[in-house]
Scaffold this motif. Structure first.
Motif, short mmCIF file in Angstrom:
data_model
loop_
_atom_site.label_atom_id
_atom_site.label_comp_id
_atom_site.label_asym_id
_atom_site.label_seq_id
_atom_site.Cartn_x
_atom_site.Cartn_y
_atom_site.Cartn_z
N ALA A 1 0.83 -1.20 0.00
CA ALA A 1 0.00 0.00 0.00
C ALA A 1 0.86 1.26 0.00
N ARG A 2 1.93 1.26 0.80
CA ARG A 2 2.79 2.44 0.86
C ARG A 2 3.54 2.64 -0.45
N LEU A 3 4.04 1.55 -1.04
CA LEU A 3 4.72 1.66 -2.33
C LEU A 3 3.78 2.22 -3.39
N SER A 4 2.53 1.73 -3.38
CA SER A 4 1.55 2.20 -4.37
C SER A 4 1.21 3.67 -4.16
N GLU A 5 1.01 4.04 -2.92
CA GLU A 5 0.70 5.45 -2.64
C GLU A 5 1.83 6.36 -3.14
N ASN A 6 3.07 5.96 -2.89
CA ASN A 6 4.21 6.77 -3.36
C ASN A 6 4.21 6.89 -4.88
N SER A 7 3.85 5.81 -5.57
CA SER A 7 3.79 5.87 -7.03
C SER A 7 2.69 6.81 -7.49
N THR B 1 -9.04 4.34 -12.59
CA THR B 1 -8.90 3.33 -13.66
C THR B 1 -8.33 3.89 -14.96
N LYS B 2 -8.57 5.19 -15.23
CA LYS B 2 -8.13 5.76 -16.50
C LYS B 2 -6.88 6.64 -16.38
N VAL B 3 -6.53 7.02 -15.16
CA VAL B 3 -5.39 7.91 -14.99
C VAL B 3 -4.33 7.30 -14.07
N LEU B 4 -4.69 7.06 -12.82
CA LEU B 4 -3.69 6.65 -11.83
C LEU B 4 -3.05 5.30 -12.17
N ILE B 5 -3.88 4.29 -12.42
CA ILE B 5 -3.33 2.95 -12.70
C ILE B 5 -2.53 2.94 -14.00
N PRO B 6 -3.09 3.45 -15.11
CA PRO B 6 -2.29 3.44 -16.36
C PRO B 6 -0.98 4.23 -16.24
N GLU B 7 -1.03 5.39 -15.57
CA GLU B 7 0.16 6.23 -15.48
C GLU B 7 1.25 5.58 -14.61
N THR B 8 0.85 4.80 -13.64
CA THR B 8 1.83 4.23 -12.70
C THR B 8 2.07 2.74 -12.93
N LEU B 9 1.53 2.18 -14.01
CA LEU B 9 1.63 0.73 -14.20
C LEU B 9 3.07 0.21 -14.20
N PRO B 10 4.01 0.86 -14.92
CA PRO B 10 5.39 0.37 -14.83
C PRO B 10 5.94 0.41 -13.41
N ASP B 11 5.62 1.48 -12.68
CA ASP B 11 6.07 1.58 -11.29
C ASP B 11 5.42 0.52 -10.42
N GLN B 12 4.15 0.21 -10.70
CA GLN B 12 3.47 -0.81 -9.92
C GLN B 12 4.09 -2.18 -10.15
N ILE B 13 4.52 -2.45 -11.38
CA ILE B 13 5.23 -3.70 -11.66
C ILE B 13 6.52 -3.75 -10.83
#
Length: 210
Positions: free
Chosen positions: A99-105, A129-141
């Protein structure tokens, strides 16, 4: 010993992959919640509470957390030993971390993109779904990769309290029987798993950034 090492490796992979999946499923939404609450004046109190809980759980050493969760683990899983009990403990420890890693992203998303989305009238769900997740997807990986590598270490620690896997194998044969070759095998396999995760996660994140 090959059969023992293979069995322990499969137990470690089972604990690693299932707890990593559950931590991702629950951790990223919690990270979204932290991000949205931090952006809302009305939800500042809720954010402070969630932020405190995440910090507390992230600060507790894993082995201590396992001991603290013994009554809960017993009630939920029906046992406090074995891979399934370990998965419960691993998931509880990993969710706040993810959760903390995701929030930072999410916080790293340029404010101009967020402001443009708000000006377009996107609701919270569309924003996520249209902004946060797509924009941070590489970071989330990358975040998931870091999470899984940390869980490799946690699975080894969990072996000290009867979770099974390579950690317990190393303790049973190395510490109690002084068969240090078994400890070496366990270390080699754990390092190989971590390197494979790092390589795969790095490739996926790099591919998404292109």
């Amino acid at each position: 010993m090959f059969s023992q090492i293979l069995k322990a490796t499969l137990e470690t992979l089972y604990m690693l992959l299932l707890s990593g999946f559950l931590a991702t499923v629950f951790g990223i939404p919690l990270g979204v919640g932290l991000y949205l609450c931090s952006r809302s004046r009305r939800l500042k109190t809720l954010y402070a509470l969630l932020d405190l809980l995440v910090n507390i759980f992230r600060s507790i050493p894993f082995i201590i957390l396992v001991l603290l969760l013994i009554p809960v683990t017993k009630n939920v899983m029906g046992t406090i030993i074995g891979p399934n009990a370990a998965i419960f403990n691993l998931t509880i420890a990993a969710i706040p971390f993810m959760a903390r890693l995701s929030e930072n992203s999410f916080n790293a998303v340029p404010s101009g993109i967020v402001d443009s989305s708000n000006s377009m009238g996107l609701n919270k769900w569309q924003m996520v779904t249209k902004v946060l997740i797509p924009e941070t997807l590489p970071d989330q990986i990358g975040n998931i990769t870091v999470l899984l590598i940390n869980l490799v270490t946690y699975t080894a620690i969990a072996g000290a309290v009867g979770a099974g896997g390579l950690g317990q194998l190393a303790i049973n044969y190395g510490y109690y029987r002084f068969q240090w070759d078994v400890v070496l095998y366990a270390v080699i396999v754990l390092v190989a798993i971590s390197q494979l995760l790092q390589f795969t996660g790095g490739k996926l994140a790099k591919g998404l950034r292109k």
